[in-house]
Design an enzyme around this catalytic site. Structure first.
Site, short mmCIF file in Angstrom:
data_model
loop_
_atom_site.label_atom_id
_atom_site.label_comp_id
_atom_site.label_asym_id
_atom_site.label_seq_id
_atom_site.Cartn_x
_atom_site.Cartn_y
_atom_site.Cartn_z
N ARG A 159 0.86 -1.21 -0.42
CA ARG A 159 0.19 0.14 -0.20
C ARG A 159 1.12 0.97 -0.47
O ARG A 159 0.62 2.48 0.84
CB ARG A 159 -0.77 0.48 0.84
CG ARG A 159 -1.54 -1.06 1.66
CD ARG A 159 -2.51 -0.95 0.59
NE ARG A 159 -4.10 -2.21 0.78
CZ ARG A 159 -3.86 -3.15 0.12
NH1 ARG A 159 -2.73 -3.88 -0.49
NH2 ARG A 159 -4.71 -4.68 0.69
N SER A 237 -10.83 -1.02 4.31
CA SER A 237 -9.70 -0.87 5.30
C SER A 237 -9.34 0.68 5.84
O SER A 237 -8.72 1.30 4.97
CB SER A 237 -8.20 -1.79 5.04
OG SER A 237 -8.64 -2.14 4.06
N GLU A 333 -4.84 3.77 7.24
CA GLU A 333 -4.18 3.38 5.56
C GLU A 333 -5.00 4.90 5.42
O GLU A 333 -4.46 5.30 4.25
CB GLU A 333 -5.24 2.31 5.13
CG GLU A 333 -4.44 1.56 3.53
CD GLU A 333 -4.79 0.84 3.63
OE1 GLU A 333 -5.15 -0.70 4.02
OE2 GLU A 333 -5.18 0.56 1.98
C1 LIG Z 1 -15.52 -0.32 0.23
C2 LIG Z 1 -14.35 0.01 0.16
C3 LIG Z 1 -13.36 -1.66 -0.44
C4 LIG Z 1 -12.15 -0.88 -0.17
N1 LIG Z 1 -11.33 -2.42 -0.11
C5 LIG Z 1 -9.89 -1.70 -1.20
C6 LIG Z 1 -8.61 -2.71 -1.35
O1 LIG Z 1 -9.50 -4.26 -1.35
N2 LIG Z 1 -7.66 -2.28 -0.89
C7 LIG Z 1 -7.39 -1.87 -1.32
O2 LIG Z 1 -5.49 -1.46 -1.91
N3 LIG Z 1 -7.24 -0.72 -1.45
C8 LIG Z 1 -9.19 -0.59 -1.14
N4 LIG Z 1 -10.02 -0.04 -0.79
C9 LIG Z 1 -9.79 1.51 -0.92
C10 LIG Z 1 -9.46 2.39 -2.29
O3 LIG Z 1 -10.34 1.54 -2.86
C11 LIG Z 1 -7.86 2.25 -3.28
O4 LIG Z 1 -6.59 2.99 -1.76
C12 LIG Z 1 -8.33 3.50 -4.67
O5 LIG Z 1 -7.46 3.31 -4.90
C13 LIG Z 1 -9.39 5.22 -3.72
O6 LIG Z 1 -8.98 5.25 -5.01
P1 LIG Z 1 -9.80 6.55 -5.23
O7 LIG Z 1 -10.40 7.56 -6.87
O8 LIG Z 1 -10.91 6.65 -4.63
O9 LIG Z 1 -8.13 7.55 -4.45
P2 LIG Z 1 -8.33 8.99 -3.63
O10 LIG Z 1 -8.35 8.54 -2.03
O11 LIG Z 1 -8.85 10.13 -3.65
O12 LIG Z 1 -6.95 9.20 -3.41
C14 LIG Z 1 -6.12 8.12 -3.08
C15 LIG Z 1 -4.32 8.72 -3.06
O13 LIG Z 1 -4.44 8.83 -4.60
C16 LIG Z 1 -4.06 10.60 -4.71
N5 LIG Z 1 -4.36 10.95 -6.21
C17 LIG Z 1 -5.90 9.73 -7.11
N6 LIG Z 1 -5.73 10.72 -8.53
C18 LIG Z 1 -4.28 10.89 -7.82
C19 LIG Z 1 -4.02 11.51 -9.67
N7 LIG Z 1 -4.90 11.56 -10.18
N8 LIG Z 1 -2.74 12.24 -9.34
C20 LIG Z 1 -2.11 11.72 -8.47
N9 LIG Z 1 -2.52 11.58 -7.13
C21 LIG Z 1 -3.87 11.23 -7.13
C22 LIG Z 1 -4.33 10.94 -3.75
O14 LIG Z 1 -3.69 12.63 -3.54
C23 LIG Z 1 -4.04 9.81 -2.84
O15 LIG Z 1 -3.23 9.88 -2.51
C24 LIG Z 1 -11.58 0.16 -0.37
C25 LIG Z 1 -12.45 1.41 -0.07
C26 LIG Z 1 -13.32 1.14 -0.39
C27 LIG Z 1 -14.36 2.46 0.36
#
Ligand SMILES: Cc1cc2nc3c(=O)[nH]c(=O)nc-3n(C[C@H](O)[C@H](O)[C@H](O)COP(=O)(O)OP(=O)(O)OC[C@H]3O[C@@H](n4cnc5c(N)ncnc54)[C@H](O)[C@@H]3O)c2cc1C
Length: 337
Positions: A159, A237, A333
């Site tokens: 991660r 998580s 996380e």
């Molecule tokens: C129900 C649920 C289940 C989940 N299960 C998992 C799992 O099984 N495994 C797992 O690893 N995660 C899981 N997650 C966490 C989450 O889905 C991941 O971390 C995902 O990658 C976040 O994506 P996001 O687009 O919402 O990013 P955000 O939360 O909006 O951002 C995450 C990070 O990425 C950066 N970022 C985003 N877009 C850009 C860009 N274009 N340029 C530069 N930086 C950027 C942000 O600055 C931040 O640091 C889960 C979340 C939920 C709600």
């Protein structure tokens, strides 16, 4: 480009928390990302970059600029898929299977966008995004230069990536290229995947199943144990699973013989934070409007109208109890803003 003032982020965080930002900028192309970089340089105000906000906890209105990618489009060339950073990651997996490209099935249904998958090195059921990322295209905010970053330079770990550490806020990611396989090799040796496949399809030789069947089974497992953020706000998580040295692990294993664990290397062992939280009696419990999910103790939930601070208070209470019982500090996380 979208350029909005005093904008509500409620629809941009899966905890469903009401908070505003002073300015919201959304880029759709590389040229717009370069323009956004220029605005960020000139405005001298703090900024954060978000994707789908599924790893985000907002505790207050944000006095600054929130930047988001809406770069869409998927290009396929042989075994490579180049995806706009604003594409929904799970839709990219669906597209990969349609194109006969395999590898990402175990990551099905993880919320969020393609850009964040390369920042977070998302992972599930024994597969991590880094296993398939080949390169990342981004705009460097300090210069508006377009850069291509090979995956080997991103410092990927559990991660983790340089995008979250020394490169934090340095790049606006526009595209991620995944190198996949034309040959379907299922990853079935993690958790209860084999058993879920046997139950779902009644097959003895589960390795004979298709990639779509594996994807459907993963979606089934996740739907059964994780709350849907559209129904109950959460960020998946909330805590990272701590990795401890072997000496510490052996001391704990002697005290808790049923403690689940995963070997990391010969000196380190990963212990599920959810199990420890459960052992502390937190599963299904709440502090005000912030709760611990009753099926998965690693997931903190918004029981309805919770503020970010209420979630943080629950987080701190859990951290304190886990440290007191196991001598291990667990870290969020989720990005807390
Ligand atoms: C129900 C649920 C289940 C989940 N299960 C998992 C799992 O099984 N495994 C797992 O690893 N995660 C899981 N997650 C966490 C989450 O889905 C991941 O971390 C995902 O990658 C976040 O994506 P996001 O687009 O919402 O990013 P955000 O939360 O909006 O951002 C995450 C990070 O990425 C950066 N970022 C985003 N877009 C850009 C860009 N274009 N340029 C530069 N930086 C950027 C942000 O600055 C931040 O640091 C889960 C979340 C939920 C709600």
């Amino acid at each position: 480009m979208r350029d909005l003032r005093d904008y509500s982020l409620k629809a941009h965080n899966t905890f469903g928390i009401e908070a505003k930002c002073s300015r919201f900028l959304e880029y759709e192309t590389i040229a717009e990302a370069q323009e956004v970089a220029g605005i960020l340089r000139e405005s001298h105000t703090p900024y954060i970059i978000i994707g789908g906000g599924s790893n985000l906890l907002l505790t207050k209105d944000y006095e600054g600029v929130v930047v988001r990618s809406d770069v869409i489009g998927i290009q396929i060339a042989d075994d490579r898929m180049t995806c706009g950073s604003g594409e929904v990651f799970d839709e990219m997996i669906e597209a990969s299977l349609m194109a006969g490209l395999y590898g990402l099935e175990n990551l099905s249904l993880i919320p969020g966008d393609v850009g964040a998958s390369a920042v977070q090195n998302i992972g599930a059921y024994g597969v991590e995004a880094k296993d398939y990322i080949e390169r990342i295209e981004a705009v460097e905010i300090a210069t508006s230069r377009v850069v291509t970053i090979p995956a080997e330079h991103c410092g990927y770990g559990y991660r983790q990536s340089k995008f979250k550490q020394e490169w934090k806020n340095r790049y606006l990611i526009t595209h991620v290229t995944y190198r996949l396989s034309t040959d379907f090799q299922p990853h079935l040796d993690y958790g209860n995947i084999r058993e879920a496949l046997r139950q779902a399809y009644g097959a003895d030789d589960v390795s004979a199943l298709t990639a779509q069947q594996l994807r459907d089974a993963i979606i089934g497992i996740r739907n059964a144990k994780l709350p849907d953020p559209k129904v109950m706000g959460n960020a998946g998580s909330f805590f990272m699973n701590p990795i401890v040295n072997r000496e510490k692990y052996e001391r704990l294993a002697a005290q808790y013989p049923v403690m689940p664990h995963y070997e990391v290397d010969k000196d380190h062992v990963k212990i599920p934070a959810g199990w420890m939280i459960d052992q502390c009696g937190w599963k299904g419990k709440a502090l005000g409007r912030a709760g611990v999910h009753d099926k998965q103790a690693l997931v903190l939930v918004n029981l309805g109208g919770a503020t970010g601070d209420e979630i943080v208070r629950l987080c701190q209470a859990i951290q304190k109890d886990v440290e007191a019982k196991f001598g291990i500090v667990i870290h969020p996380e989720v990005n807390i803003i």
